[in-house]
Design a protein around this motif. Sequence first.
Motif, PDB file in Angstrom:
ATOM      1  N   GLU A  69     -16.297 -26.040 -22.266  1.00  0.00           N
ATOM      2  CA  GLU A  69     -16.046 -24.823 -23.038  1.00  0.00           C
ATOM      3  C   GLU A  69     -16.078 -25.135 -24.539  1.00  0.00           C
ATOM      4  O   GLU A  69     -15.377 -26.034 -25.018  1.00  0.00           O
ATOM      5  CB  GLU A  69     -14.683 -24.273 -22.598  1.00  0.00           C
ATOM      6  CG  GLU A  69     -13.989 -23.340 -23.517  1.00  0.00           C
ATOM      7  CD  GLU A  69     -14.798 -22.086 -23.786  1.00  0.00           C
ATOM      8  OE1 GLU A  69     -14.958 -21.784 -24.984  1.00  0.00           O
ATOM      9  OE2 GLU A  69     -15.257 -21.453 -22.812  1.00  0.00           O
ATOM     10  N   ARG A  93     -12.970 -25.179 -26.784  1.00  0.00           N
ATOM     11  CA  ARG A  93     -11.950 -26.167 -26.431  1.00  0.00           C
ATOM     12  C   ARG A  93     -12.531 -27.589 -26.438  1.00  0.00           C
ATOM     13  O   ARG A  93     -11.879 -28.524 -25.975  1.00  0.00           O
ATOM     14  CB  ARG A  93     -11.386 -25.833 -25.032  1.00  0.00           C
ATOM     15  CG  ARG A  93     -11.015 -24.367 -24.821  1.00  0.00           C
ATOM     16  CD  ARG A  93      -9.612 -24.050 -25.319  1.00  0.00           C
ATOM     17  NE  ARG A  93      -8.591 -24.718 -24.554  1.00  0.00           N
ATOM     18  CZ  ARG A  93      -8.097 -24.290 -23.390  1.00  0.00           C
ATOM     19  NH1 ARG A  93      -8.526 -23.158 -22.880  1.00  0.00           N
ATOM     20  NH2 ARG A  93      -7.162 -24.957 -22.769  1.00  0.00           N
ATOM     21  N   THR A 119     -10.636 -31.176 -25.901  1.00  0.00           N
ATOM     22  CA  THR A 119     -10.970 -31.914 -24.675  1.00  0.00           C
ATOM     23  C   THR A 119     -11.204 -33.392 -24.994  1.00  0.00           C
ATOM     24  O   THR A 119     -10.809 -34.278 -24.246  1.00  0.00           O
ATOM     25  CB  THR A 119     -12.232 -31.297 -24.022  1.00  0.00           C
ATOM     26  OG1 THR A 119     -11.918 -29.963 -23.631  1.00  0.00           O
ATOM     27  CG2 THR A 119     -12.703 -32.079 -22.817  1.00  0.00           C
ATOM     28  N   ALA A 155     -16.084 -18.372 -16.658  1.00  0.00           N
ATOM     29  CA  ALA A 155     -15.122 -19.339 -17.197  1.00  0.00           C
ATOM     30  C   ALA A 155     -14.477 -20.079 -16.023  1.00  0.00           C
ATOM     31  O   ALA A 155     -14.157 -19.468 -15.003  1.00  0.00           O
ATOM     32  CB  ALA A 155     -14.065 -18.607 -17.996  1.00  0.00           C
ATOM     33  N   ASP A 215     -11.251 -22.298 -15.225  1.00  0.00           N
ATOM     34  CA  ASP A 215      -9.977 -22.632 -15.850  1.00  0.00           C
ATOM     35  C   ASP A 215      -9.267 -23.714 -15.043  1.00  0.00           C
ATOM     36  O   ASP A 215      -8.942 -23.512 -13.874  1.00  0.00           O
ATOM     37  CB  ASP A 215      -9.133 -21.341 -15.875  1.00  0.00           C
ATOM     38  CG  ASP A 215      -7.829 -21.545 -16.600  1.00  0.00           C
ATOM     39  OD1 ASP A 215      -7.485 -22.713 -16.875  1.00  0.00           O
ATOM     40  OD2 ASP A 215      -7.168 -20.537 -16.882  1.00  0.00           O
ATOM     41  N   PRO A 216      -9.023 -24.884 -15.646  1.00  0.00           N
ATOM     42  CA  PRO A 216      -8.370 -25.958 -14.882  1.00  0.00           C
ATOM     43  C   PRO A 216      -6.941 -25.630 -14.470  1.00  0.00           C
ATOM     44  O   PRO A 216      -6.394 -26.289 -13.592  1.00  0.00           O
ATOM     45  CB  PRO A 216      -8.411 -27.161 -15.826  1.00  0.00           C
ATOM     46  CG  PRO A 216      -8.770 -26.639 -17.145  1.00  0.00           C
ATOM     47  CD  PRO A 216      -9.356 -25.275 -17.005  1.00  0.00           C
ATOM     48  N   SER A 217      -6.331 -24.583 -15.081  1.00  0.00           N
ATOM     49  CA  SER A 217      -4.984 -24.244 -14.617  1.00  0.00           C
ATOM     50  C   SER A 217      -5.060 -23.595 -13.223  1.00  0.00           C
ATOM     51  O   SER A 217      -4.098 -23.616 -12.463  1.00  0.00           O
ATOM     52  CB  SER A 217      -4.279 -23.320 -15.610  1.00  0.00           C
ATOM     53  OG  SER A 217      -4.918 -22.077 -15.621  1.00  0.00           O
ATOM     54  N   PRO A 263     -11.415 -27.127 -19.458  1.00  0.00           N
ATOM     55  CA  PRO A 263     -12.019 -25.788 -19.449  1.00  0.00           C
ATOM     56  C   PRO A 263     -13.540 -25.871 -19.577  1.00  0.00           C
ATOM     57  O   PRO A 263     -14.065 -26.605 -20.416  1.00  0.00           O
ATOM     58  CB  PRO A 263     -11.420 -25.121 -20.693  1.00  0.00           C
ATOM     59  CG  PRO A 263     -10.270 -25.970 -21.096  1.00  0.00           C
ATOM     60  CD  PRO A 263     -10.534 -27.343 -20.606  1.00  0.00           C
ATOM     61  N   ARG A 264     -14.198 -25.113 -18.746  1.00  0.00           N
ATOM     62  CA  ARG A 264     -15.660 -25.156 -18.675  1.00  0.00           C
ATOM     63  C   ARG A 264     -16.228 -23.769 -18.544  1.00  0.00           C
ATOM     64  O   ARG A 264     -15.518 -22.824 -18.194  1.00  0.00           O
ATOM     65  CB  ARG A 264     -16.097 -25.882 -17.392  1.00  0.00           C
ATOM     66  CG  ARG A 264     -15.873 -27.291 -17.409  1.00  0.00           C
ATOM     67  CD  ARG A 264     -16.011 -27.913 -16.035  1.00  0.00           C
ATOM     68  NE  ARG A 264     -15.488 -29.248 -16.176  1.00  0.00           N
ATOM     69  CZ  ARG A 264     -16.173 -30.245 -16.716  1.00  0.00           C
ATOM     70  NH1 ARG A 264     -17.428 -30.084 -17.060  1.00  0.00           N
ATOM     71  NH2 ARG A 264     -15.621 -31.413 -16.883  1.00  0.00           N
ATOM     72  N   THR A 265     -17.541 -23.709 -18.710  1.00  0.00           N
ATOM     73  CA  THR A 265     -18.262 -22.496 -18.329  1.00  0.00           C
ATOM     74  C   THR A 265     -19.292 -22.892 -17.280  1.00  0.00           C
ATOM     75  O   THR A 265     -19.854 -23.984 -17.333  1.00  0.00           O
ATOM     76  CB  THR A 265     -18.973 -21.856 -19.540  1.00  0.00           C
ATOM     77  OG1 THR A 265     -19.671 -22.880 -20.254  1.00  0.00           O
ATOM     78  CG2 THR A 265     -17.979 -21.177 -20.465  1.00  0.00           C
TER      79      THR A 265
END
Length: 263
Positions: free
Chosen positions: A158, A161, A165, A241, A243-245, A253-255
């Motif tokens: 992402e 972020r 990261t 998106a 979300d690692p949460s 966080p990635r796309t």
Amino acid sequence: MSEDAYIDFAVLYDEWQALYPRPFAVALAPRIEAAVKKHGSRVPVLGDLACGTGTFAHWWAQRHRGWKVYGTDLSDAMIASARKPTSPVRKKVTPADRAPQFFVQDLAATSLPEKAGVLSCLFDSMNHLLAAPAMSRMLKRVRESLAPDGLFIFDLIEEERFAETFEGFSIIDGPDLYVGMQMGSEERRGVLYGDATFTFFRRQTEHWGRLEFNLRERCWREAELRSLIAKSGLSVVDIEAIDPSEDPDVYVPRTLWICRNGP
Ligand SMILES: C[S@@+](CC[C@H](N)C(=O)[O-])C[C@H]1O[C@@H](n2cnc3c(N)ncnc32)[C@H](O)[C@@H]1O
């Protein structure tokens, strides 16, 4: 990455991934499967580009009977590991009639024996491309390697972020492997790069062996990548998106980008 930077890391890669509850590619795999189901693929051929030790290619081949699966990577050592019939992260051995085929190939020179309905490129591998010409060459080969309407699915760190990261120091360890990760980032001529130094200590019979591995990644901005994708003849159909949460095994966080060959 012009040479085999993963040559030493390859022997440890699956062991490192086994320190997490699931290897990254396995954590991401159901999302790729869901994207293929949602957006459709008429040709049952999948190519996983920058496939590393082949985790996703084997995962797909084991679950999708009737699909032909290929994996490509620049690293001889990673491909050698992918071709081994067993590895710590592959609990099941793929039956011979469904076993993926692996090739040593640069992303910019992708060439599969047949056109693919789905091409994937996972776990920061697109962030390993550091310059726009390399990205353009890769996208051109992707388009030429896809069947009409075929899908190209990849993840990116992402962009908002990215700097956080690549920040700080972290450790993950198990009884036989200790991994320290030192991260940093720098901006050069308006482009943000992330650097990671991995230090591995691995238990050997009489002592602990030490290995250091340096990695540089680039932050790809959505606007610049969209423009390169459009020029290549692919079109972006979705960006999700991750979300690692919600799923800690995807780490950061990635796309997830889903592109199609054609308008
Ligand atoms: C972080 S690993 C990801 C491997 C695999 N996709 C996975 O999910 O475990 C990044 C991989 O990209 C490969 N790679 C980096 N640059 C490449 C390039 N220009 N062409 C092909 N492979 C490349 C590396 O050799 C390495 O195997």
